[in-house]
Every structure is written in structure tokens, then in C-alpha cells.
Design an enzyme around this catalytic site. Structure first.
Site, PDB file in Angstrom:
ATOM      1  N   ASP A 167      -9.947  -3.433  -5.963  1.00  0.00           N
ATOM      2  CA  ASP A 167      -9.458  -2.742  -4.768  1.00  0.00           C
ATOM      3  C   ASP A 167     -10.312  -1.495  -4.541  1.00  0.00           C
ATOM      4  OD1 ASP A 167      -8.058  -1.256  -2.849  1.00  0.00           O
ATOM      5  OD2 ASP A 167      -6.108  -1.921  -3.586  1.00  0.00           O
ATOM      6  N   SER A 222       0.843  -1.201   0.000  1.00  0.00           N
ATOM      7  CA  SER A 222       0.000   0.000   0.000  1.00  0.00           C
ATOM      8  C   SER A 222       0.880   1.254   0.000  1.00  0.00           C
ATOM      9  CB  SER A 222      -0.950  -0.032   1.203  1.00  0.00           C
ATOM     10  OG  SER A 222      -1.949   0.948   1.091  1.00  0.00           O
ATOM     11  N   HIS A 254      -8.024  -4.879  -1.200  1.00  0.00           N
ATOM     12  CA  HIS A 254      -6.837  -4.134  -0.785  1.00  0.00           C
ATOM     13  C   HIS A 254      -6.095  -4.928   0.279  1.00  0.00           C
ATOM     14  CE1 HIS A 254      -4.410  -0.497  -0.527  1.00  0.00           C
ATOM     15  NE2 HIS A 254      -4.398  -0.648   0.792  1.00  0.00           N
TER      16      HIS A 254
END
Length: 526
Positions: free
Chosen positions: A370, A235, A401
Site C-alpha cells: 500500500d 481507509s 490501497h
């Protein structure tokens, strides 16, 4: 005459009673038929409601989908073919958990709940570093449990997502799997995210400030000079390691590759999309904002000194009243970094301007469902992979995610597809023949019209103004010289310089579900 009249009255009364009974009977029959009709109608409404609920549930769960193979983007077909020969598992279909795994939202949300059921116990050593701006950076070091298949010395240098650290569940799974596959692992603890490590300067972590990560890399190289390092980011951490690898300063030759998972590439575009209600993204940004505010609130004494408040013109009230991350960054973070507006700040924090300068093999992974990184953002990495020869972009249709749970009908397998693929990709990248390091720095400087810092130190503060101004040529509106005022990657270890000296033991990471502060939905891995 009287008996006759009595009989007439009685017959009249009986007639009235008969009429009343008939009316009552007809009324009861009508009522019964009405109730039957109502019951049938209620049953019909119930069936319709159940059908609607099932349709909505099936729509949310996407149960009509089937597993699909990943799509690969790479401009160098030979590089891709060799890579897939070394990591054939990547070419196999990803099979999400049957009941809920085809929903990106559920993959993302359930991540923080179900993952704790399969959370491995890992113990390492915590290393503390002191940066030149007074900040204390810590990272956790874990040694390999088994030998590496190539019998070499390899280290995964992990950078977690926003607000996460070595105690986050998804990080611990990756660490444990890496140890079993012969990797040493070091995990950066973002400043402010650990309650047991005090903040010693008026700042916490930032989206694109690579100083903390560079300090960890430098210290690991000092301890293990012969190790080969693979940078891994999740991320926000993916953005950070990509930016680190592309920044125009010399990285140790030990860094041989990079892996990025579920990053957003462009902070400006990502923030604008997160502020939309489409795909419930506004709820995710709310959760992220409250998480950031809780970290700032925990260390407000160190962060909001009188000197900081006077020089930058910020107050705790402004920060804690922020409704979104963009508002928080506008009133606080960009001022701390020295930017005039939040747009310039996001431009400088994004890795998209640095991708062309990466000189080691790099693999990017994203899922199309996502909810935090919408499909339009994936155009950036897709175009980059088709333009630069040393990049591979792996696009999966499902996974959410940082989810990528796989196997089973309701309960997933202990390891996720993400956990497994990170190791398979690392194996392929460190295999002989795939190591690419920039040896000709002169060629690198000519390509990018800049001068690279050649000293052994990674301290950006030691660079001259003329050298540092060349950073601005990498992208429009970049104000990277703002970090020259203290946020540097020069560090001194707080423990012995002897690599063999034991460091502080990492607290046992037990899979205990912590009670969260009721400041918002904590849908992100912790």
C-alpha cells in the site's frame, strides 16, 4: 609540339580525375562503413534502451512475483481456527491481475479508472439526520436482494474513505455484493462530499469525529431494532469505525462486529511518512490535499462565516494556499476542532489509543504494498492482534490501497478480492457463537478506570465534565473534550419516525466518468 602538349595536359587531367574518383570512392566507402557502424551502434543503443525500459517496467509491475496466501495474526488460536472454518476463502491465495496487479501503485491508481467498467447500479433511500451542532448528516440505505444464509436480519454499516461517499465506485461494488448475500447496507455520506446535499453548519467531516457515524448507527437501530450490525470501514473510515467501537460510551447491543480495510491507525506517523518522497508518497498527499481543498472550496460560504473567521482566526486564503494536508489541518481543521496544535489533533483522531477497549470481534485487512499506508504503520495492528483476543489481522503482500483486483491478464474480474472477503468475513463474524457484546459494564469500567455513559442517548454533550474528562486517560495528549462544544452524535431524523415510511430516493448511481476539477491527480476512488 602543340598536339603533344595537349595530350600531356589531357593525360594529366585524366590522372587528376582518376585520383579524385579514387578519393571519392574511398570516401564513400568510409562513409558507408561509418554509417553501417552507426546503424549497428544505434541498434545496440536501442536494444539497451528497450532492455532498460523492460527492466523498469518489470520492476514497476513486479511481474516476477507469484500469488501468495494471506498471513494471519491473532492471539486467540481457537478464535482464529473457528473463524477460518467459517471463512475458508481467506486461507486461499490472492491472485492479482497478472499484468499490473502485483504493483501497489497501479492497483491504487487504476482503481479509479478500470473499476468504472465493472460498476454496478445500486439504488437505495437517502436518509437525512440533523445533529445538535446544526450539521446535516445523510446516509444511504439499501435493502437485501437475497436472503441471508443464516436467515437472520443483518446490516453492514459502511464508513467510506476520505472524501468518499455512497456514490464512490468501490463502495457501490461492496453494497451490491452485500445485497446479493442477504445484507441490508447503510453507507455514511461524509459531510460535504455530496454536491446535492448542502452543508448546514461550519464544518465538514473529520478523520476521527465519530459523531456522524454514531448518528447513523442510532437511526438504523431505531428503524430496525432487531438487526445485527457489522461496522465496516475503508481507509479513513476504518480508523473511524475502530475508534467508534473503542470509545468509552455504550454502543447499541446490535453492533456485533467490525471490519477495517486499509487504514493507517496513527495519523501522526502516517502524515510524517506521507510527506516523504519515498515511494512517491508526496504525490499521493498532494492529490489528497487538493481533493480536500476542492470540497472546502465548494462549501466555503457555509464554512467561512464571519463568526468562525473571527473566533478561530482563519481565512480562506490560508486554507487554499496550504501545500499539504498537515498544513491544511494546522491552519484550519485542528482550530475548528479546538486543539492547540496539529500533533494533539492527530493523536485524538487516531484509533490506536482505543483499540484495547474494543469488545466485539474485529478483523483488520492491510496490504504490504500500500503506497499510502507504509509497512511501518502495520506494526500497530500486528501488535494489537497479538495482544487482544478478539482481533484478527489479515496481512496480504499485494493489493495496493483499496485495490485488490484479481483474475485475468489485463482486465480484472468484476468483483475484487476486497469485495468478496468483506462478505466472507461478515458471514464468519455474525455466525452463531462469534457474537461478543460487553454485558458487564462494571468490569469494563474497572478495566479502564472510567465511567461509562448509561443513558439511552448517544449524545456526548449530555455527559458531565467529570465523566468526559475520563476520556483523556485513554492516551497521551487526547483532547476529546474539545468535541463537547457542538460536535455530538445526538440527532433527529428529518423524515418520519415510522421505519416503513419511504424516504428520499437516492439519485441513480450511473457509471458515468465525471470530469474532474484540474486541481491535482485524482488517484483515489470516487
Amino acid at each position: 609540339g602543340r598536339p603533344g602538349s595537349v595530350r600531356g595536359a589531357m593525360s594529366h587531367q585524366e590522372e587528376l580525375e582518376g585520383q579524385g574518383t579514387g578519393m571519392m570512392r574511398r570516401g564513400l566507402e568510409s562513409l558507408e562503413s561509418f554509417s553501417q557502424a552507426m546503424e549497428q551502434r544505434v541498434e545496440m543503443y536501442a536494444l539497451v534502451l528497450v532492455a532498460i525500459c523492460l527492466c523498469v517496467l518489470f520492476k514497476i509491475l513486479n511481474v516476477n512475483n507469484s500469488p501468495e496466501k494471506s498471513i494471519f495474526y491473532c492471539s486467540n488460536q481457537k478464535f482464529l481456527e473457528e473463524f477460518l472454518k467459517r471463512a475458508p476463502e481467506l486461507a486461499e491465495p490472492y491472485i492479482p491481475t497478472r499484468f499490473w496487479g502485483f504493483s501497489g501503485h497501479l492497483q491504487t491508481i487504476i482503481q479509479g479508472v478500470i473499476s468504472r467498467l465493472h460498476c454496478p447500479l445500486v439504488n437505495g433511500h437517502r436518509v437525512s439526520l440533523k445533529l445538535t451542532d446544526g450539521a446535516t448528516v445523510t446516509y444511504d440505505l439499501y435493502h437485501a436482494i437475497e436472503a441471508h444464509p443464516d436467515q437472520g436480519d443483518f446490516t453492514l454499516c459502511i464508513c467510506p474513505g476520505i472524501g468518499n461517499n455512497s456514490e464512490s465506485v468501490y463502495i457501490r461494488r461492496v453494497v451490491y455484493n452485500a445485497q446479493l448475500n442477504g445484507y441490508r447496507v447503510c453507507v455514511l455520506n461524509h459531510i460535504g462530499t455530496l454536491a446535492t446535499v448542502p452543508v448546514t453548519s461550519p464544518r465538514i467531516f473529520m478523520y476521527g469525529n465519530t459523531a456522524d457515524y454514531a448518528a447513523m448507527i442510532k437511526d438504523v437501530v431505531r428503524r430496525f431494532p432487531s438487526t445485527n450490525m457489522v461496522c465496516v470501514g475503508f481507509s479513513m473510515g476504518g480508523n473511524l469505525i475502530t475508534k467508534y467501537l473503542g470509545e468509552p460510551r455504550v454502543k447499541p447491543n446490535n453492533v456485533v462486529a467490525g471490519i477495517s480495510v486499509c487504514q493507517g491507525y496513527d495519523a501522526n506517523r502516517a502524515m510524517q511518512m506521507l510527506l516523504e518522497w519515498k515511494g512517491f508518497r508526496r504525490l499521493y498527499i498532494y492529490a489528497m490535499t487538493e481533493n480536500m481543498k476542492s470540497i472546502i472550496r465548494r462549501w466555503h460560504t457555509a464554512l467561512f462565516t464571519e463568526d468562525v473567521k473571527q473566533k478561530l482566526g482563519i481565512t480562506e486564503r490560508q486554507v487554499f494556499n496550504s501545500a499539504t494536508l498537515q498544513e491544511l489541518d494546522d491552519v484550519y481543521t485542528r482550530k475548528l476542532a479546538g486543539f492547540n496544535n496539529v500533533t494533539d489533533f492527530y493523536n485524538a483522531m487516531s484509533c490506536t489509543h482505543h483499540m484495547k477497549n474494543i469488545r466485539v470481534p474485529m478483523v483488520f485487512i492491510n496490504s504490504k504494498d500500500d503506497p499510502i499506508v507504509p509497512p511501518p504503520l502495520l506494526e500497530i495492528v500486528r501488535d494489537a492482534a497479538l495482544k487482544y483476543e478478539n482481533m484478527i489481522y489479515v496481512e496480504q503482500k499485494f493489493g495496493g490501497h483499496l485495490g485488490f483486483y484479481e483474475g485475468g491478464f489485463f482486465y480484472s474480474n468484476p468483483l475484487t478480492w476486497q469485495d468478496r472477503m468483506v462478505i466472507h468475513i461478515a458471514h464468519a463474524l455474525v455466525a452463531d457463537g462469534n457474537k461478543k457484546v460487553v454485558d458487564d459494564l462494571t468490569e469494563f469500567e474497572e478495566e479502564n478506570n472510567l465511567k461509562v455513559h448509561r443513558t439511552g442517548s448517544l449524545d456526548t454533550a449530555s455527559e458531565s465534565d467529570s465523566e468526559y474528562s475520563s476520556w483523556k486517560k485513554l492516551g497521551a495528549n487526547l483532547k476529546l473534550e474539545s468535541f463537547n462544544a457542538g460536535m455530538t452524535s445526538d440527532c433527529t431524523s428529518l423524515d418520519s419516525s415510522d421505519p416503513g415510511t419511504p424516504t428520499q430516493l437516492t439519485p441513480p448511481n450511473t457509471p458515468v466518468i465525471r470530469r474532474k476539477i484540474p486541481l491535482g491527480l485524482n488517484v483515489f476512488p470516487q
